[in-house]
Design a protein around this motif. Sequence first.
Motif, PDB file in Angstrom:
ATOM      1  N   ILE A 169       0.836  -1.201   0.000  1.00 55.72           N
ATOM      2  CA  ILE A 169       0.000   0.000   0.000  1.00 55.72           C
ATOM      3  C   ILE A 169       0.875   1.257   0.000  1.00 55.72           C
ATOM      4  CG2 ILE A 169      -1.651   1.346   1.357  1.00 55.72           C
ATOM      5  CD1 ILE A 169      -2.846  -1.284   2.307  1.00 55.72           C
ATOM      6  N   LEU A 172       2.185   1.824  -3.432  1.00 53.26           N
ATOM      7  CA  LEU A 172       1.135   2.335  -4.314  1.00 53.26           C
ATOM      8  C   LEU A 172       0.835   3.799  -4.028  1.00 53.26           C
ATOM      9  CD1 LEU A 172      -1.341  -0.688  -4.356  1.00 53.26           C
ATOM     10  CD2 LEU A 172       0.184   0.051  -6.190  1.00 53.26           C
ATOM     11  N   LYS A 173       1.110   4.228  -2.807  1.00 53.11           N
ATOM     12  CA  LYS A 173       0.908   5.627  -2.449  1.00 53.11           C
ATOM     13  C   LYS A 173       2.098   6.504  -2.826  1.00 53.11           C
ATOM     14  CE  LYS A 173      -2.598   5.256   1.155  1.00 53.11           C
ATOM     15  NZ  LYS A 173      -3.016   5.673   2.515  1.00 53.11           N
ATOM     16  N   ALA A 197      -1.778   9.642   0.110  1.00 57.43           N
ATOM     17  CA  ALA A 197      -0.883   9.273  -0.982  1.00 57.43           C
ATOM     18  C   ALA A 197      -0.304  10.526  -1.637  1.00 57.43           C
ATOM     19  CB  ALA A 197      -1.634   8.453  -2.026  1.00 57.43           C
ATOM     20  N   SER A 201       0.947   9.432  -7.450  1.00 58.90           N
ATOM     21  CA  SER A 201       1.038   7.993  -7.216  1.00 58.90           C
ATOM     22  C   SER A 201      -0.131   7.257  -7.861  1.00 58.90           C
ATOM     23  CB  SER A 201       1.036   7.706  -5.711  1.00 58.90           C
ATOM     24  OG  SER A 201      -0.221   8.048  -5.135  1.00 58.90           O
ATOM     25  N   TRP A 203      -2.084   5.205  -6.415  1.00 62.55           N
ATOM     26  CA  TRP A 203      -3.188   5.245  -5.445  1.00 62.55           C
ATOM     27  C   TRP A 203      -4.014   6.520  -5.630  1.00 62.55           C
ATOM     28  CZ3 TRP A 203      -4.209   1.667  -1.372  1.00 62.55           C
ATOM     29  CH2 TRP A 203      -5.181   2.075  -0.461  1.00 62.55           C
ATOM     30  N   ARG A 206      -6.009   6.621  -8.897  1.00 63.42           N
ATOM     31  CA  ARG A 206      -7.145   5.705  -8.913  1.00 63.42           C
ATOM     32  C   ARG A 206      -8.261   6.135  -7.969  1.00 63.42           C
ATOM     33  NH1 ARG A 206      -9.576   1.886 -12.085  1.00 63.42           N
ATOM     34  NH2 ARG A 206     -10.663   0.353 -10.806  1.00 63.42           N
ATOM     35  N   LEU A 207      -7.903   6.582  -6.766  1.00 60.86           N
ATOM     36  CA  LEU A 207      -8.895   6.800  -5.717  1.00 60.86           C
ATOM     37  C   LEU A 207      -9.211   8.260  -5.420  1.00 60.86           C
ATOM     38  CD1 LEU A 207      -7.737   4.064  -3.165  1.00 60.86           C
ATOM     39  CD2 LEU A 207      -9.540   3.919  -4.885  1.00 60.86           C
ATOM     40  N   TYR A 208      -8.342   9.183  -5.882  1.00 61.37           N
ATOM     41  CA  TYR A 208      -8.584  10.590  -5.565  1.00 61.37           C
ATOM     42  C   TYR A 208      -9.208  11.357  -6.730  1.00 61.37           C
ATOM     43  CZ  TYR A 208      -5.505   9.884  -1.511  1.00 61.37           C
ATOM     44  OH  TYR A 208      -4.942   9.438  -0.343  1.00 61.37           O
TER      45      TYR A 208
END
Length: 264
Positions: A169, A172-173, A197, A201, A203, A206-208
């Motif tokens: 993790i 990935l960050k 993160a 990155s 991460w 993808r997520l932000y």
Amino acid sequence: MGHWLYRNIVEPGKLPLLLALAAFILTFVITRTITRLIRAGRGPFHDVTGAGGTHVHHVVPGVILMLIGGFGGIAAGAVGITAYVVAVLFGIGAGLVLDEFALILHLHDVYWSEQGRQSVELVVVTAALVAMLLAGFVPLDVKNVSAEEEVTRGNAIATVLVNFGLVLITLLKGKRWLALWGVLVPPVALFGAVRLARPDSPWAHRLYRRRPKTAARAARRAERHDARWSGPSKKVEDWLGGTPTDEQRQKRDGGGGGGDAGRE
């Protein structure tokens, strides 16, 4: 110490692995020292060149030694003194190969560049992983393991697996140095995994994307972190992997420049 060494290293047949690890680390340290001396023009060392003046990278003898060690161990059954010899040969070869891992990855001589730092990072991770195998956490071939000891070893295995998840993790960050230290010191991996993160990155990408406030906070935090730690971090990286060429250093520090410079 002697009892632990016999029970967890000698008895399960891990002594060749210990020798390979020692050869791997020692080869990497010696190789980095020699390449720095060559770069500085000190000592009797110099680059090896083949026919036509082609530079022979040390990954070449490294691959040869790994092949000899690997196939030699398989062919000989890797027992007794033969196992020790082929293990050392494999460790030396692996040290030479991974020291130039970035060359294999980028198909270009990036030894003294920012990309070349990836070789150092992989060597650290590899050494840490092998050291964990040697630590005796896995009760393979360890005789007369009591129920209490089996529980202890099982807990240790679970801890290692959880830690690797945290390290992944953290990577990935975009926090590679925290991830590297987290392999050796689990609380560091936990710290890196729970923090925001870096904005560049995987991460964050993808997520932000649909969380603009979180993305903005991550960008502000990364800017503050870089302003505070970029100088010391660069010094540590230069100490471990060697100072990049002037062209690469200007590019890293935002002063322009481009291209992958060679060894010299």
